[in-house]
Scaffold this motif. Structure first.
Motif, short mmCIF file in Angstrom:
data_model
loop_
_atom_site.label_atom_id
_atom_site.label_comp_id
_atom_site.label_asym_id
_atom_site.label_seq_id
_atom_site.Cartn_x
_atom_site.Cartn_y
_atom_site.Cartn_z
N GLY A 222 1.07 11.63 5.31
CA GLY A 222 1.27 10.17 4.58
C GLY A 222 1.50 10.26 3.30
O GLY A 222 1.46 11.91 2.43
N ALA A 223 1.26 9.68 2.48
CA ALA A 223 1.36 9.34 1.15
C ALA A 223 0.02 8.78 0.34
O ALA A 223 -0.47 7.64 1.13
N THR A 224 -0.30 8.92 -0.64
CA THR A 224 -0.88 7.79 -1.63
C THR A 224 -1.02 8.29 -2.99
O THR A 224 -0.34 8.39 -3.31
N GLY A 225 -0.69 6.64 -3.78
CA GLY A 225 -0.31 6.42 -4.78
C GLY A 225 -1.08 4.49 -5.33
O GLY A 225 -1.73 4.44 -5.31
N ILE A 359 -0.48 4.88 2.67
CA ILE A 359 0.60 5.49 3.78
C ILE A 359 0.73 6.26 4.53
O ILE A 359 0.17 7.49 4.75
N SER A 360 0.49 5.49 5.94
CA SER A 360 0.04 6.57 7.20
C SER A 360 0.78 7.22 7.01
O SER A 360 2.36 6.76 6.94
N PRO A 361 0.84 8.34 7.87
CA PRO A 361 1.92 9.44 8.58
C PRO A 361 3.25 8.80 9.26
O PRO A 361 4.41 8.91 9.60
N ASP A 362 2.78 7.19 10.24
CA ASP A 362 3.75 6.81 10.45
C ASP A 362 4.56 5.83 10.48
O ASP A 362 5.00 4.37 9.96
N GLY A 363 4.04 5.45 8.62
CA GLY A 363 4.82 4.61 7.46
C GLY A 363 4.45 3.67 7.24
O GLY A 363 4.40 2.93 6.41
N GLU A 364 2.98 3.26 8.18
CA GLU A 364 1.57 2.03 7.34
C GLU A 364 1.36 2.08 6.42
O GLU A 364 0.87 3.07 5.43
N THR A 365 1.60 1.37 4.90
CA THR A 365 1.91 0.90 3.75
C THR A 365 0.93 0.24 3.59
O THR A 365 0.84 -1.67 4.15
#
Length: 376
Positions: A222-225, A359-365
């Motif tokens: 996923g990602a964070t920001g 942002i989860s690995p499946d794109g849920e933001t």
């Protein structure tokens, strides 16, 4: 044509002299990438042929201004001089200061592989080729004509990025250290997460808002920001030649129906000019179409339309500070707007800017700040 003076003036206006983008902006002949564009008028959009007046062409192309290059399915290259075209803009050469701002948010440095999402005129690709080197830049657009034209013009000015025709939300053509998007998305595409290298960084805007999201990839995929304390708005991604038709039938019906009538304690607001309010409203009810106007007595009017059939119209009479509101359909859109305006008065701000982004690995933001959350 002495375009260098215009490019230098653009750099002086748009960026700081110590910016690493100073040299690219002064060295890229933007006019070559934008030979024709549309200007708005009362009856539609009119094509301007740059080479017909080289002085005006150089000045316009090297101004810090967005030049609309495509309206509906018609590109300015394919329009007849003086022809009027109607519809919504579907591609443009974005104002250079905003292009540079988005690239700055990407924290680019030599040695990084960049995916430039939304080729458009090719200007962002040209700037990044100058900074990173041709072999490090891939630029992508859904429109085959745009990519073909941009590739030819980029080659003409000595830039040779990898130019790809593809849907930006589909599988990406490689793995990249940075993804910087000049088109907005409803939420972060899963393909971007898969195409982002470990510790990579993405930059984009959220459709229907003025929110810039920057995020770094996390070990789980996923990602964070955060939502930056900056603002920008871009056209949304599209998969066809044009965007869906505007809600003209709903607008006509809502203009005639009485609906549910109420009095708002606030005057009519041009929501699209109130970035915080507009962004938060779009997160609560994505897809709202806004229209504004005045009546014969000088009263201010606004309409809100939604694809689910919800509509609202409001009027503030001259000299008044309240609005008479008419609403219909499954949701009360104007009530949502008033809730947001009350929140702003109570807290002195809205929580959208500066929000944490997960942002989860499946794109849920998910956006969150101060107890407020919104999931895209």
């Amino acid at each position: 044509m002495d375009w260098k003076l215009h490019a230098a003036a653009l750099a002086a206006k748009a960026i700081h002299p110590l910016s690493p983008w100073w040299a690219p902006v002064t060295d890229v002949p933007r006019h070559v990438l934008v030979p024709r564009w549309f200007t708005p008028g009362a009856r539609g959009w009119t094509m301007v042929n740059g080479p017909a007046d080289e002085g005006a062409w150089a000045a316009a192309a090297h101004s810090d201004t967005t030049l609309v290059t495509r309206v509906g399915p018609v590109h300015a290259d394919q329009a007849v001089s003086g022809q009027t075209v109607s519809g919504l803009p579907t591609s443009s050469a974005t104002l250079p200061s905003l292009v540079v701002s988005m690239l700055d948010h990407g924290r680019l440095a030599p040695g990084m592989r960049l995916l430039d999402v939304a080729t458009g005129s090719g200007y962002s690709a040209a700037l990044t080729c100058h900074r990173l080197g041709d072999e490090m830049v891939t630029t992508l657009d859904v429109d085959a004509y745009l990519t073909e034209a941009a590739a030819e013009r980029l080659e003409r000015i000595g830039c040779h990025p990898d130019v790809v025709t593809a849907d930006a939300t589909a599988e990406l053509p490689g793995v990249f250290d940075r993804i910087v998007s000049m088109v907005s998305v409803p939420r972060i595409p899963v393909s971007w997460l898969r195409g982002l290298a470990p510790q990579g960084r993405l930059v984009t805007t959220i459709a229907g808002t003025g929110l810039i999201i920057t995020a770094g990839k996390t070990p789980d995929g996923g990602a964070t920001g955060r939502v930056e304390w900056d603002r920008a708005s871009f056209m949304a991604t599209r998969t066809g030649a044009d965007y869906p038709a505007q809600l003209d039938e709903l607008f006509a019906a809502g203009a005639e129906e009485e609906g549910e009538v109420s009095l708002s304690p606030f005057p009519v607001l041009n929501v699209m000019q109130a970035w915080e309010v507009w962004s938060m409203l779009s997160l609560m009810a994505p897809g709202i179409e806004h229209r504004t106007g005045t009546d014969e007595n000088g009263g201010r009017l606004t309409w809100m339309l939604h694809p689910d059939g919800s509509w609202a119209r409001a009027r503030t009479a001259p000299g008044e500070r309240t609005a008479t509101v008419h609403q219909g359909g499954p949701r009360r859109l104007y009530d949502l707007l008033d809730e947001i305006r009350w929140r702003w008065l109570e807290h002195g701000e809205l929580p959208v800017y500066g929000a944490r982004v997960t942002i989860s690995p499946d794109g849920e933001t998910t956006l969150s700040r101060g107890g407020w959350t919104a999931t895209l």
